[in-house]
Design an enzyme around this catalytic site. Sequence first.
Site, short mmCIF file in Angstrom:
data_model
loop_
_atom_site.label_atom_id
_atom_site.label_comp_id
_atom_site.label_asym_id
_atom_site.label_seq_id
_atom_site.Cartn_x
_atom_site.Cartn_y
_atom_site.Cartn_z
N GLU A 260 0.89 114.29 33.22
CA GLU A 260 -0.12 113.25 32.97
C GLU A 260 -0.96 113.77 31.81
O GLU A 260 -1.71 114.72 31.95
CB GLU A 260 -0.95 113.03 34.24
CG GLU A 260 -1.63 111.68 34.25
CD GLU A 260 -3.04 111.77 33.75
OE1 GLU A 260 -3.23 111.60 32.52
OE2 GLU A 260 -3.94 112.02 34.55
N GLU A 396 -6.84 112.31 20.23
CA GLU A 396 -7.72 112.29 21.40
C GLU A 396 -8.93 113.21 21.13
O GLU A 396 -8.77 114.40 20.90
CB GLU A 396 -6.95 112.79 22.63
CG GLU A 396 -7.74 112.66 23.90
CD GLU A 396 -6.91 113.00 25.15
OE1 GLU A 396 -6.34 114.11 25.19
OE2 GLU A 396 -6.85 112.16 26.06
P1 NAI Z 1 -5.18 122.14 28.13
O1 NAI Z 1 -4.08 121.16 28.17
O2 NAI Z 1 -4.99 123.40 27.32
O3 NAI Z 1 -5.57 122.62 29.62
C1 NAI Z 1 -5.22 121.95 30.81
C2 NAI Z 1 -4.69 122.95 31.82
O4 NAI Z 1 -3.52 123.55 31.30
C3 NAI Z 1 -5.61 124.11 32.16
O5 NAI Z 1 -5.45 124.46 33.50
C4 NAI Z 1 -5.11 125.22 31.28
O6 NAI Z 1 -5.41 126.50 31.76
C5 NAI Z 1 -3.62 124.97 31.32
N1 NAI Z 1 -2.88 125.50 30.18
C6 NAI Z 1 -3.29 125.67 28.90
N2 NAI Z 1 -2.31 126.20 28.15
C7 NAI Z 1 -1.24 126.38 28.96
C8 NAI Z 1 0.08 126.89 28.77
N3 NAI Z 1 0.49 127.32 27.58
N4 NAI Z 1 0.92 126.90 29.83
C9 NAI Z 1 0.53 126.45 31.04
N5 NAI Z 1 -0.71 125.97 31.27
C10 NAI Z 1 -1.59 125.92 30.25
O7 NAI Z 1 -6.47 121.40 27.63
P2 NAI Z 1 -7.80 122.03 26.96
O8 NAI Z 1 -7.41 123.08 25.97
O9 NAI Z 1 -8.73 122.40 28.01
O10 NAI Z 1 -8.37 120.77 26.20
C11 NAI Z 1 -7.85 120.40 24.92
C12 NAI Z 1 -7.68 118.92 24.84
O11 NAI Z 1 -6.73 118.49 25.79
C13 NAI Z 1 -8.91 118.10 25.18
O12 NAI Z 1 -9.78 117.99 24.09
C14 NAI Z 1 -8.29 116.79 25.54
O13 NAI Z 1 -7.98 116.07 24.38
C15 NAI Z 1 -7.01 117.18 26.22
N6 NAI Z 1 -7.15 117.14 27.69
C16 NAI Z 1 -6.63 116.07 28.36
C17 NAI Z 1 -6.79 115.96 29.71
C18 NAI Z 1 -6.26 114.80 30.48
O14 NAI Z 1 -6.76 114.50 31.54
N7 NAI Z 1 -5.22 114.15 30.02
C19 NAI Z 1 -7.55 116.96 30.48
C20 NAI Z 1 -7.99 118.09 29.70
C21 NAI Z 1 -7.80 118.14 28.35
#
Ligand code: NAI
Length: 502
Positions: A260, A396
């Site tokens: 998602e 985004e």
């Molecule tokens: P992210 O996608 O890096 O983090 C979400 C989750 O994934 C966290 O638990 C993080 O520790 C984990 N994660 C990060 N890198 C990973 C990897 N290589 N392998 C496995 N797990 C990993 O999101 P982040 O850096 O916090 O935010 C960046 C952007 O992502 C935000 O500005 C937003 O645009 C988007 N985002 C979208 C979300 C949604 O609900 N669709 C939620 C959070 C962020």
Amino acid sequence: MSSVQTAEDNNPRKYQLLIDGQWVDAESGKTFTTPNPATGETLAEVAEADKADIDKAVAAARRAYEGKWSKLSARDRGRLLYKLSQLLEEHSAELAAIETADNGKPIKESSYVDLPQVVENFEYFAGWATKIEGETIPVPGRMFNYTLREPIGVCGQIIPWNFPLLMAAWKLAPALAAGNTVVLKPAEQTPVGAMELGKLILEAGFPEGVVNIVPGYGETAGASLAAHPGIDKVAFTGSTEVGKLIAKAAAENLTKVSLELGGKAPNIVFADSDLDQAVAGAMMGIFYNQGQVCCAGSRLFVEEKVKDEFVSRLSEKADKIAVGDPMNKATQMGPQVSEEQLNRIKGYVDIAKSEGATVITGGESPKLDGEFQNGYFFRPTIFGDVKNKMRVAQEEIFGPVVSVISFTDEDDLIKQANDTIYGLSAGIWTRDITRAHRFAKEIKAGVVWINTYNMFNAASPFGGYKQSGYGREMGRHALDLYTQIKSVWVDLSGRPIGWFGK
Ligand code: NAI
Ligand code: MG
């Protein structure tokens, strides 16, 4: 006696990992701290899981899956989930305060939206546990064919920080209802709610190892979970960028995946709409949860003839939004979750200006006093003169920042609305029901809101088209993500088959 540390308790909280029903330190002994985003003060010190701990958690989840959990009846699984929903409801005031301290969202939102929906999701899936059934298939000949709908096994679940407890609920509730076991990795920005949830999971009486909670960083704990050969399924919510990494890592073991991911939703206002409703809906679409919502209505398409009036009403109202202490019941917007996210948003303001967009209102942090001057606050922001091709309309931003794009022609509007890599959600405001349903059919998005926005229910599916991901969470469709089908053939003839034995 409460099992939840109250939000008024100002000592930094301390948490260990939850593995195999025990609270344990990380193998490395490492910890990390997480701030309260309203003040920048340390909220909690948390054990930091990495590969060694993920290995332990996956092994514990496997033992539980093969052992006690598989021997429990569906009714007992449902009862445990229901018990958990009741414990969550009992503790919802404390948990809402904790969620606000951890994430920064206004207490009004965590109390009236997040926690009730967390409870609702566990309650809803508790009911499903006893209703997961196979089918009998009318095959020809003297044969009996039926299906068994079985759990997938050990699930790795990686969740983001924008709705920390609710994302945990969306992931855990269907997985457990269907009989899987879980290794859950909360986001490093917001681990606290999940750890408190872990206490309630133990209190509810789930057998050890059924739910393991391993906070840590994405690049270490998250990556080793996604790539782990011992898991059967990985479920992820977060950025599209990391979603692709997860899908690649999972491909190595052909682990099943549901994703998602991000969005850049069109929220469309026609001149014939009820403008009061549409203004309120545009605000709900972008300022809710400080704009940190994957389905945020971040591209606001407004019909040219009402654009000036609409934008002036919107910006007047945006300027009145109460931004500040998220624990104050009157606050409408709290801080962004982290300094990193705040800086990312500021970066997009510069990008917008360099692309020729104008800042109609906001575009900077508010001036707050006292303990809140170090918080990660940002003002509600409206960009005008935006073209759909601009980066601010394509990427985004994940903040309280909306791009206003005007339109005149409906066909061209649909093209522009669909001109994005994302396809999570869309909104339309009009009194013309033909147009509303035509739009619902033509837009490429997993969720469409007509004269409303950000509506959710545990029974209603949610998920994306295109690069917004695959799979549907909530509702009966969520069970598809956590079950697999076995087809069983039974001979009814009592005779040898085929010609080999003749
Ligand atoms: P992210 O996608 O890096 O983090 C979400 C989750 O994934 C966290 O638990 C993080 O520790 C984990 N994660 C990060 N890198 C990973 C990897 N290589 N392998 C496995 N797990 C990993 O999101 P982040 O850096 O916090 O935010 C960046 C952007 O992502 C935000 O500005 C937003 O645009 C988007 N985002 C979208 C979300 C949604 O609900 N669709 C939620 C959070 C962020
Ligand atoms: Mg990241």
